[in-house]
Every structure is written in C-alpha cells, then in structure tokens.
Scaffold this motif. Structure first.
Motif, PDB file in Angstrom:
ATOM      1  N   ALA A  14       0.835  -1.206   0.000  1.00  0.00           N
ATOM      2  CA  ALA A  14       0.000   0.000   0.000  1.00  0.00           C
ATOM      3  C   ALA A  14       0.870   1.258   0.000  1.00  0.00           C
ATOM      4  CB  ALA A  14      -0.946   0.002   1.195  1.00  0.00           C
ATOM      5  N   GLY A  15       1.856   1.299   0.885  1.00  0.00           N
ATOM      6  CA  GLY A  15       2.733   2.461   0.993  1.00  0.00           C
ATOM      7  C   GLY A  15       3.538   2.684  -0.273  1.00  0.00           C
ATOM      8  N   SER A  16       4.143   1.609  -0.780  1.00  0.00           N
ATOM      9  CA  SER A  16       4.971   1.750  -1.981  1.00  0.00           C
ATOM     10  C   SER A  16       4.141   2.159  -3.182  1.00  0.00           C
ATOM     11  CB  SER A  16       5.715   0.446  -2.290  1.00  0.00           C
ATOM     12  OG  SER A  16       6.758   0.257  -1.366  1.00  0.00           O
ATOM     13  N   MET A  17       2.913   1.624  -3.252  1.00  0.00           N
ATOM     14  CA  MET A  17       2.056   1.977  -4.388  1.00  0.00           C
ATOM     15  C   MET A  17       1.664   3.452  -4.327  1.00  0.00           C
ATOM     16  SD  MET A  17       0.722   1.340  -7.159  1.00  0.00           S
ATOM     17  CE  MET A  17       0.731  -0.329  -7.663  1.00  0.00           C
ATOM     18  N   ALA A  18       1.375   3.950  -3.114  1.00  0.00           N
ATOM     19  CA  ALA A  18       1.042   5.369  -2.958  1.00  0.00           C
ATOM     20  C   ALA A  18       2.242   6.227  -3.359  1.00  0.00           C
ATOM     21  CB  ALA A  18       0.632   5.658  -1.513  1.00  0.00           C
ATOM     22  N   ALA A  19       3.436   5.831  -2.885  1.00  0.00           N
ATOM     23  CA  ALA A  19       4.654   6.573  -3.196  1.00  0.00           C
ATOM     24  C   ALA A  19       4.911   6.575  -4.700  1.00  0.00           C
ATOM     25  CB  ALA A  19       5.839   5.958  -2.454  1.00  0.00           C
ATOM     26  N   CYS A  20       4.734   5.404  -5.306  1.00  0.00           N
ATOM     27  CA  CYS A  20       4.987   5.237  -6.733  1.00  0.00           C
ATOM     28  C   CYS A  20       4.049   6.135  -7.552  1.00  0.00           C
ATOM     29  CB  CYS A  20       4.785   3.767  -7.083  1.00  0.00           C
ATOM     30  SG  CYS A  20       5.251   3.359  -8.751  1.00  0.00           S
ATOM     31  N   THR A  21       2.752   6.065  -7.222  1.00  0.00           N
ATOM     32  CA  THR A  21       1.757   6.840  -7.978  1.00  0.00           C
ATOM     33  C   THR A  21       2.011   8.341  -7.825  1.00  0.00           C
ATOM     34  OG1 THR A  21       0.185   5.084  -7.467  1.00  0.00           O
ATOM     35  CG2 THR A  21      -0.732   7.105  -8.376  1.00  0.00           C
ATOM     36  N   LEU A  27       5.147  14.442  -7.717  1.00  0.00           N
ATOM     37  CA  LEU A  27       5.274  14.924  -6.341  1.00  0.00           C
ATOM     38  C   LEU A  27       6.634  14.509  -5.770  1.00  0.00           C
ATOM     39  CD1 LEU A  27       1.811  14.232  -4.630  1.00  0.00           C
ATOM     40  CD2 LEU A  27       2.470  16.051  -6.184  1.00  0.00           C
ATOM     41  N   SER A  28       7.127  15.295  -4.817  1.00  0.00           N
ATOM     42  CA  SER A  28       8.331  14.874  -4.095  1.00  0.00           C
ATOM     43  C   SER A  28       7.876  13.978  -2.945  1.00  0.00           C
ATOM     44  CB  SER A  28       9.091  16.091  -3.564  1.00  0.00           C
ATOM     45  OG  SER A  28       8.288  16.822  -2.668  1.00  0.00           O
ATOM     46  N   VAL A  29       8.472  12.786  -2.860  1.00  0.00           N
ATOM     47  CA  VAL A  29       7.977  11.756  -1.941  1.00  0.00           C
ATOM     48  C   VAL A  29       9.114  11.172  -1.111  1.00  0.00           C
ATOM     49  CG1 VAL A  29       6.778   9.532  -1.772  1.00  0.00           C
ATOM     50  CG2 VAL A  29       6.180  11.106  -3.619  1.00  0.00           C
ATOM     51  N   LEU A  30       8.853  11.034   0.194  1.00  0.00           N
ATOM     52  CA  LEU A  30       9.754  10.272   1.061  1.00  0.00           C
ATOM     53  C   LEU A  30       8.978   9.090   1.625  1.00  0.00           C
ATOM     54  CD1 LEU A  30      12.376   9.905   2.862  1.00  0.00           C
ATOM     55  CD2 LEU A  30      11.198  11.297   4.575  1.00  0.00           C
ATOM     56  N   LEU A  31       9.532   7.872   1.479  1.00  0.00           N
ATOM     57  CA  LEU A  31       8.905   6.686   2.080  1.00  0.00           C
ATOM     58  C   LEU A  31       9.852   6.137   3.135  1.00  0.00           C
ATOM     59  CD1 LEU A  31       7.090   3.747   0.324  1.00  0.00           C
ATOM     60  CD2 LEU A  31       8.858   3.286   2.003  1.00  0.00           C
ATOM     61  N   ASP A  99       7.405  -7.039  -2.874  1.00  0.00           N
ATOM     62  CA  ASP A  99       7.374  -5.749  -2.180  1.00  0.00           C
ATOM     63  C   ASP A  99       8.526  -4.860  -2.630  1.00  0.00           C
ATOM     64  OD1 ASP A  99       5.356  -7.038  -0.837  1.00  0.00           O
ATOM     65  OD2 ASP A  99       5.890  -6.221   1.120  1.00  0.00           O
ATOM     66  N   ARG A 100       9.699  -5.491  -2.802  1.00  0.00           N
ATOM     67  CA  ARG A 100      10.852  -4.686  -3.204  1.00  0.00           C
ATOM     68  C   ARG A 100      10.695  -4.169  -4.629  1.00  0.00           C
ATOM     69  NH1 ARG A 100      16.463  -7.239  -2.459  1.00  0.00           N
ATOM     70  NH2 ARG A 100      16.439  -7.472  -4.705  1.00  0.00           N
ATOM     71  N   MET A 101      10.057  -5.008  -5.471  1.00  0.00           N
ATOM     72  CA  MET A 101       9.809  -4.576  -6.853  1.00  0.00           C
ATOM     73  C   MET A 101       8.986  -3.282  -6.860  1.00  0.00           C
ATOM     74  SD  MET A 101       7.015  -4.708  -9.171  1.00  0.00           S
ATOM     75  CE  MET A 101       5.941  -6.003  -8.573  1.00  0.00           C
ATOM     76  N   ILE A 102       7.940  -3.223  -6.010  1.00  0.00           N
ATOM     77  CA  ILE A 102       7.087  -2.019  -5.995  1.00  0.00           C
ATOM     78  C   ILE A 102       7.884  -0.823  -5.466  1.00  0.00           C
ATOM     79  CG2 ILE A 102       4.834  -1.059  -5.367  1.00  0.00           C
ATOM     80  CD1 ILE A 102       3.967  -3.883  -4.575  1.00  0.00           C
ATOM     81  N   ALA A 103       8.669  -1.063  -4.405  1.00  0.00           N
ATOM     82  CA  ALA A 103       9.475   0.022  -3.831  1.00  0.00           C
ATOM     83  C   ALA A 103      10.488   0.523  -4.866  1.00  0.00           C
ATOM     84  CB  ALA A 103      10.182  -0.450  -2.581  1.00  0.00           C
ATOM     85  N   GLU A 104      11.082  -0.416  -5.615  1.00  0.00           N
ATOM     86  CA  GLU A 104      12.063  -0.025  -6.637  1.00  0.00           C
ATOM     87  C   GLU A 104      11.395   0.799  -7.731  1.00  0.00           C
ATOM     88  OE1 GLU A 104      13.817  -3.706  -7.859  1.00  0.00           O
ATOM     89  OE2 GLU A 104      15.164  -3.781  -6.121  1.00  0.00           O
ATOM     90  N   ARG A 105      10.168   0.414  -8.046  1.00  0.00           N
ATOM     91  CA  ARG A 105       9.422   1.165  -9.055  1.00  0.00           C
ATOM     92  C   ARG A 105       9.172   2.590  -8.561  1.00  0.00           C
ATOM     93  NH1 ARG A 105       4.911  -1.652 -12.764  1.00  0.00           N
ATOM     94  NH2 ARG A 105       6.434  -3.318 -12.710  1.00  0.00           N
ATOM     95  N   GLY A 108      12.366   4.412  -8.747  1.00  0.00           N
ATOM     96  CA  GLY A 108      12.630   4.705 -10.158  1.00  0.00           C
ATOM     97  C   GLY A 108      11.837   5.906 -10.651  1.00  0.00           C
ATOM     98  N   SER A 109      10.685   6.136 -10.033  1.00  0.00           N
ATOM     99  CA  SER A 109       9.855   7.279 -10.437  1.00  0.00           C
ATOM    100  C   SER A 109      10.250   8.551  -9.687  1.00  0.00           C
ATOM    101  CB  SER A 109       8.376   6.991 -10.156  1.00  0.00           C
ATOM    102  OG  SER A 109       7.985   5.813 -10.786  1.00  0.00           O
ATOM    103  N   GLY A 110      11.228   8.431  -8.797  1.00  0.00           N
ATOM    104  CA  GLY A 110      11.730   9.631  -8.131  1.00  0.00           C
ATOM    105  C   GLY A 110      11.454   9.707  -6.644  1.00  0.00           C
ATOM    106  N   ALA A 111      10.784   8.700  -6.069  1.00  0.00           N
ATOM    107  CA  ALA A 111      10.533   8.725  -4.620  1.00  0.00           C
ATOM    108  C   ALA A 111      11.829   8.387  -3.876  1.00  0.00           C
ATOM    109  CB  ALA A 111       9.451   7.727  -4.249  1.00  0.00           C
TER     110      ALA A 111
END
Lengths: 390, 56
Positions: A14-21, A27-31, A99-105, A108-111
């Motif tokens: 959930a967190g990584s998907m929110a960060a990714c989107t 947006l500038s994002v910190l997770l 989970d790591r794949m989503i976080a990496e994505r 990759g998008s700038g989070a």
C-alpha cells in the motif's frame, strides 16, 4: 529543508504503491520503512487473485512462487472437495521480492526510500503541513509533508496520532501463525482451505503451495476464541494431523484486522491505506490487492490536489474514503456481516455440506452452491444473507 | 502486563488491539507503558505466541 509533498510511513504494497503513484505524477515523496529490508519479515500467506494483481502488474516469474489453477475446501473430517474455479486463476507471491519490486518502481519514479527508519510521532496539521518525527538508531530528525500516508500495517499507530480510532476489538482480530513447510507431498497448483473449529475456531487454516514440495501452511483464529491456546499451539496440532513429517523452513506470526474497515480513514493532511485502515477482506483476510488499490487512489488524490489546486488538499481528501468504498469498502462491510454466519457453522454441518458437494460434478461445486447448502437447515445464516442482499 | 521477550516476535498484533495506546515498538522491541495499561487483557488474547501475560 526536509520538506516533501508526501511522506509515506510503511513500505508494504500500500505504501509503496502510494509513493509510486505520487512520484510518477511529479510529487516529491519520502517513504520510510521501519525494518531494515523492504519486504522482510514476511507476515503473509502471499495469495492473490489474477484479476486483482493484473490491474497493477504483469505477473513476473521473479516474484511469483506458483500459479493456482484450482482449490479445495477441506471439511473437519478430512473430506476434500475440489472446487470449480470457473477459469479464474490465482498466484502465490514471493512477497520479499514483490514488495521490493514495488518500492524499486517508486524509487525509479523519483521517490526517496529510506529503510531502518521509524516514525515516532507526528504533529497536528498546521499551515498546510504535518511534521513527522523520524528515528534511525539514536539519530532523530523531522520531515515535513503536505500529505502523510499512513501505511504502517496492522499496528496502525500513525492514524491514532491524528486522532483516528484504528484499534480493533479482539473478536475482529484474526490472530495467525504460519510456517513454510518443505518436503511435503502436495499438488503445486491447488491451494486448500480447512474449515474446522478443532484447529481454527472463528477462522480457517490454509495450505498455499509455493512449488513442488513447499507450501505456506497457517491458520487464523478469532482473538476471542483462543480457549487458552494460541495460534502456534493450534498450528502444531494441525501440522501433526496433516503434515507430521514436514520440515519447517520459515515461521511467522501476526494479526489481521477483519473488522470490515476502520471508521474513518482520513484526516487533515493524512490518508490511511492498507491494513492500517483494516482494508483486508474480513472473510479471507486477504489484503494485498485492496492495499494496492487504496495506495494508488491515495497517490492520485494527493497528486491531483497538490498539482492542480495549489495547497487546497483538505477538500480533496474527502474523495479518498468514497473511492475506496466504491472499489472494495462496501463489499468488505457485506463480507463482514456474513463472516459471523460462516464461522459459526458447526463442524458436523461442514461435514454434511462436504459430503453433499462431492456427489456433485465439479462444474457445480461453486461457492454459491456451498453457501446454499449451508443455508439449508440453518435459518440464522439465511437471515444474515438476506440482510446482506437487501 | 509483562512481555516475554524470548517469545515475542514483534508482530504488532497486540499494538493494534490496545485501546489505551500502552504498547509500542521501539527499536524492534515491545515496550509496555504500565501507566497507560488498564489490564483489559486484549493483547493477551490475540498474541499468536503467548508472549504476553500478567506478571509473566
């Protein structure tokens, strides 16, 4: 300094998907993730359905342990009923890689992703900002966010810092234990669900294959039906009955809120996603897909609010519960009402239902048919179902 | 309320049921605030490994 459009607390799906989107939308994002490794430890049976998963990702062999093309319901007396899946498929994931794949994505998008960083407190919403106090070992610092995403899982502390009630009563907490067993003889493409008060009062036991001879084997029980035994004790009994000679290669415990949804899932400058908002299906306990959906919605709403209406985020957040409701919230509340009925069916009735079902050809063995069987001679359940439908 | 750290898996299930915010996880350890705890035993009933108990 240390100011972001969005701070996400929790690096699960959930967190990584929110960060990714949010990051994809500029947006500038910190997770921040409390554990030192994203995806670890795995506290999950790792099952998802194909339809839900494919809305977000193309299945990739690196994070799929096995493909499910069938499933069995197992009655208390051991009768196995192979069910009709009607062309539907499912997958058992490798959460640690998924989970790591989503976080990496997201990265990759700038989070910006930081592991081993714990959120310890959060300020009130002031001047369009919330301040989150972060800690790594003995070092503490603060980060400011125009919107905070609380995706801190079952503990759901961040939402409580904002005054939302996300505690669960023990009855609605499914308390679970799971082992990954190896050296067992199973069909690698079918999962099994065991309904019995003997091993899983107020819940069920599962066998989710993760390959030829390995499976996640676990059970969940309702937090007020423990009868002086904890889930680990129940799981020991279950293993002794069904897998006495298997090797245990992993062991995990945890809880799933099966309340059908937290009362309020947003506040000024805050949206709550995934298990933290009790978004798991209250019957199955499955929460990955709903977490992904909510994360994506939260990311979109934040991006929309911060990009198009500079600063006017407050009003936009009201859309969040509404959009979550439309996707899964209403269904979850219905499921919650039938949960009680299903978990109250006595073991002897489950046996009778199973014996009826195995006489039918496999095409006719659908969940609806099982429910119809269950309702027969059980007017209380009929009443519950009627309430759900009406 | 006491926690047996040899058994505790730090899974967070007890934190989620604690209505008085008495349980926190700090540095991968469970910490119980005895000032806040009202001894409702909700955490004991949901602990998957039986690590929580009165005066354990």
């Amino acid at each position: 300094m240390n100011e972001y459009d969005m701070v996400v607390i929790g690096g699960g799906p959930a967190g990584s998907m929110a960060a990714c989107t949010a990051a994809e939308n500029g947006l500038s994002v910190l997770l921040v993730e409390r554990d030192p490794i994203i995806g670890h430890p795995v506290r999950c049976a790792e099952g998802v359905d194909e339809k839900g998963l494919c809305e977000f990702f193309t299945p990739d062999p690196s994070w799929i342990a096995s493909e499910m093309t069938g499933y069995n319901l197992v009655a208390p007396d051991g009768t196995v009923v192979a069910m009709n899946v009607d062309g539907q498929k499912g997958y058992i994931l490798e959460r640690i890689i998924f989970d790591r794949m989503i976080a990496e994505r997201a990265a990759g998008s700038g989070a910006m992703i930081k592991t081993g960083v714990e959120a310890v407190s959060m300020s009130e919403y002031r001047n369009g900002l919330r301040t989150v106090q972060l800690r790594n070992c003995s070092k503490e610092w603060s980060a400011h966010a125009r919107v905070v995403i609380a995706a801190d899982g079952v503990e759901s502390r961040v939402a409580r810092w904002a005054g939302l009630n996300t505690t669960t009563n023990p009855h609605d907490m499914e308390t679970c234990a799971q082992v990954t067993l190896s050296g067992i003889d199973i069909d690698p493409n079918s999962f099994s669900l065991y309904f019995t008060k003997l091993y899983a009062p107020g819940g069920y036991a599962w066998v989710f294959p993760k390959g030829e001879c390995t499976a996640n084997v676990g059970l969940g029980i309702s937090g007020d039906k423990t009868n002086g035994k904890n889930p680990c004790n129940y799981l020991d009994d279950f293993r002794a009955r069904y897998f006495p000679d298997a090797s245990v290669v992993a062991r995990t415990v945890g809880g799933v809120q099966c309340s059908g949804g937290a009362e309020k899932i947003f506040a000024d400058g805050l949206m709550v996603c995934g298990d933290a908002a009790h978004m798991a299906n209250p019957i199955t306990g499955g929460g990955i897909i709903n977490g992904l959906i909510a994360g994506k919605i939260a990311g979109e709403i934040a991006a929309d609010a911060l990009k198009t209406q500079h600063g006017a985020i407050e009003g936009n957040l009201k859309q969040f519960p509404k959009r979550c409701n439309d996707r899964f919230g209403k269904m979850n509340r219905r499921f919650y009402r039938i949960k009680e009925g299903i978990f109250n069916i006595p073991d002897y009735r489950f046996n009778e239902i199973a014996h009826e079902m195995i006489k039918l050809p496999i095409e006719k063995r659908t969940p609806v048919r099982v429910l119809r069987s269950a309702v027969f001679n059980n007017p209380e359940l009929l009443l519950l179902l009627a309430k759900v439908v009406l | 309320m006491e926690v047996d750290r040899r058994l505790c898996d730090v899974c967070g299930t007890c934190v989620a049921v604690c209505s008085s915010d008495a349980i926190t996880i700090r540095g991968n350890k469970l910490v119980i605030d005895h000032e806040l705890c009202v001894n409702c035993l909700a955490c004991v009933s949901v602990c998957p490994v039986g690590a929580l108990g009165e005066g354990k």
